[in-house]
Design a protein around this motif. Structure first.
Motif, short mmCIF file in Angstrom:
data_model
loop_
_atom_site.label_atom_id
_atom_site.label_comp_id
_atom_site.label_asym_id
_atom_site.label_seq_id
_atom_site.Cartn_x
_atom_site.Cartn_y
_atom_site.Cartn_z
N ASP A 322 0.78 -1.29 -0.06
CA ASP A 322 -0.10 0.00 -0.10
C ASP A 322 0.88 1.33 -0.03
N HIS A 323 2.30 1.01 -0.32
CA HIS A 323 3.04 2.22 -0.23
C HIS A 323 2.93 3.00 -1.85
N ALA A 324 3.04 4.29 -1.90
CA ALA A 324 2.86 5.22 -3.05
C ALA A 324 3.89 4.30 -4.28
N HIS A 327 2.54 1.68 -6.41
CA HIS A 327 1.29 1.92 -7.39
C HIS A 327 1.99 3.02 -8.59
N ARG A 329 3.58 3.77 -12.04
CA ARG A 329 3.55 2.90 -13.27
C ARG A 329 4.56 3.40 -14.21
N ASP A 332 7.71 6.12 -14.01
CA ASP A 332 7.43 7.23 -13.25
C ASP A 332 8.49 7.22 -12.33
N ASN A 345 1.59 12.70 6.10
CA ASN A 345 1.71 12.55 4.87
C ASN A 345 2.55 13.35 4.20
N ALA A 346 3.68 12.63 3.32
CA ALA A 346 4.71 13.41 2.88
C ALA A 346 4.16 14.37 1.64
N LEU A 347 5.11 15.24 0.99
CA LEU A 347 4.94 16.03 0.04
C LEU A 347 5.35 15.19 -1.08
N VAL A 348 4.52 14.76 -2.30
CA VAL A 348 4.98 13.73 -3.09
C VAL A 348 4.85 14.36 -4.68
N VAL A 349 6.08 14.12 -5.36
CA VAL A 349 5.89 14.72 -6.84
C VAL A 349 6.16 13.53 -7.50
N GLN A 350 5.50 13.13 -8.49
CA GLN A 350 5.69 11.92 -9.32
C GLN A 350 5.27 12.13 -10.83
#
Lengths: 381, 381
Positions: A322-324, A327, A329, A332, A345-350
């Protein structure tokens, strides 16, 4: 901060006179490979809009590769047509920079789209001379600390800028995001990233149905890997990105300080690229064993870079489902900033973190940041 | 772009003389509520570092709420101690701005941390007078187009800046990211977002085990909702954020153009907040039916904002279980930019998109961007 001494009821200050003349910026591009060529295309495309909307006139003055340089670029060059009467000369980076800077009447920006240490060696001199540098070249920001410090001193003394957003996530907003967090007083707790599109693709696909070696061959055939896939599998490119983020956060790390757990067996590290491709099957048994272990633990395999305090590590890890990272793809990249403010929750850039167009866009945006520092406005209002 | 006429072998330009005197910026804060107070705290914390590292001296000159203003702020104010001999005066935004600007010798930035249309009405005048504005207040950028255009004209004429990163994702890099994409020639295909932390939390939690009304009551008790939860459930705040992104992308949208499918039944739209809270159970049957339908389709429910060309829509949707929105946690916002360059995989920014500290940090980073436009350097090198 201190009390400002000024009459309390002075009138609204007079509007500064808006300069009618456009800001002219001289541009030189080093390394007209895939990224450099994409940058030239983007500059050509956007020049009219920047002139009309932002009052900014970008003048391409010169292009240089490692052997030749082409001074006195003109519209023909920007239009990608024939080189006309221009002639290539033997490359000389000093002469190139001097030509781009001209008589010093206009600001000059060099876009280093090479991956060369030779070019990075010139940054300090260029910056000291007041020439700005924008680059996706990781060499300076991840190379010898002594050179990096000299670059910082040179930029500090002259006021010239060095921007390098493209070094970590190509077009993804990573370096500036970290800068904004730190400059506004946030504290970095940890960085966790999938910083290689190639390795992301391999581990997204690696489910046991196909041997790992076959996936590497497929990625190689698709052009997802470097010509020598060991350049990806070694993890060194990811380690460089982690060093850049660490230094941005004030941790004086060198490449040697990163604990890199590479995927290339020691006995295949020194052979020829062809011999390596023929020996790829040697990766299969250990990778199958890792996958089985990850599955037994209820997780998935991912190639992860971590910075935690001064500790920096790069390698394959078992990740919770269930870690980002589980998921993500295709190719990425994912960068997670855990900070004092972004703690639950972290700040996430993807997103895709490689490719000529998005990398060139990062260089271009850096160039616009330099222009912004000279008063060019960029907003929708 | 055009041919630069300059001697081809001119020497490296002389280094610009670095100003020894710090850049002094006058700062005024409007709206000392939660965000404004957090901003004052951050300014106080970072002032010494900005002075020593960036040669930037921020001078807090005045603070105003809707009824009172406090001119001639000093270190006491920044240290959060007593107001000393200072006196609050009746608020007068013109007098306030004039005081912050002083005699015009130093640049002035007003940080509007209110959520007020009255303050947004002043932006055009302030910008015309050369006073910069930074704000998380959504009113100007999502309000009447005519006012927004007047603001743009004023900023264009004077060269003063308006930055509003905090309006969409609080501290998440959203507006600048979109700006960089567009200014470097990318083309926006679609924006897809979870732009309400409150609604994200509600739908992350809503799995049928607890009635929807109970989750709303829990969120209300935890302070996750506005005092009147209809302000979240209506979707209007999300619609404002979508209008801001649309305008940033050059689509002249108004709030009325957004197709908003709110969660508040018509017959509960006008009652008192207390009466609404007592009638919350009315939401349960329709929401349970939606959840059942989503599950029958193999998906999950999420509150989504979409911009696709000129079409803007906000409401609850059924989302595929492998979509990024299905994996967001807690109160995370998620913004996905699908562009010509980011076509296979979108550029995604994710994280907590609300809260006083991260919102204040966005305002602070905008302030630093204004300072950057005046020559203040920010980089790690």
């Amino acid at each position: 901060m201190s009390i400002a001494i000024a009459p309390p009821h002075s009138p609204l200050r007079a509007a500064p006179r808006r300069a009618v003349a456009p800001l002219v910026v001289h541009v030189g591009v080093v390394g007209p490979g895939k990224v450099g060529t994409a940058l030239l295309t983007q500059l050509r495309l956007m020049a009219p809009r920047l002139a009309s909307h932002c009052n900014l006139e970008l003048r391409l003055r010169a292009v240089s590769d490692s052997r030749h340089m082409w001074l006195d670029c003109d519209d023909e060059a920007l239009n990608g047509r024939s080189h006309g009467a221009q002639t290539w000369r033997p490359a000389d980076l000093d002469e190139f920079a001097a030509y781009v800077a001209g008589d010093g009447g206009e600001p000059a920006v060099l876009a280093d789209c090479s991956a060369s240490d030779v070019v990075a060696d010139r940054y300090a001199g260029w910056l000291a001379a007041g020439i700005h540098v924008v680059t996706p070249n990781k060499r300076a920001a991840s190379g010898p600390l002594e050179r990096w410090r000299r670059i910082g001193v040179a930029a500090g003394a002259s006021g010239a800028r060095l921007h390098y957003e493209g070094t970590v996530g190509a077009g993804l907003p990573v370096v500036q995001t970290l800068r904004d967090l730190l400059d506004t007083g946030d504290e970095l707790v940890a960085v966790e990233g999938m910083l290689s599109g190639t390795l992301a693709w391999l581990f997204n696909r690696f489910d046991g149905s196909t041997p790992f070696s076959a996936l590497v061959r497929e990625a190689h055939a698709l052009g997802y890997t470097e010509p020598d896939p060991r350049d990806d599998l070694s993890g060194m490119d990811v380690a460089r990105k982690l060093v850049i983020l660490a230094r941005e956060a004030g941790v004086a790390l060198s490449l040697e300080d990163v604990e890199v757990r590479g995927l290339v067996p020691d006995d295949l590290a020194a052979c020829s690229p062809d011999a390596f491709m023929e020996s790829l099957d040697a990766l299969d048994a250990p990778m199958a064993a890792r996958l089985a272990a990850a599955r037994a633990a209820g997780g998935v395999l991912r190639h992860v870079a971590r910075l935690d305090g001064r500790r920096a590590a790069v390698g394959v890890e078992t990740i919770e489902p269930d870690h980002a990272f589980a998921h993500a793809r295709l190719t990425d990249n994912v960068i997670r900033f855990a900070t004092r403010r972004y703690c639950d929750n972290a700040l996430v850039v993807q997103g895709p973190g490689a490719g000529p167009e998005v990398t060139a866009a990062a260089v271009f945006a850096d160039l616009l940041r330099v222009a912004g520092a000279m008063g060019v406005k960029r907003c929708a209002c």
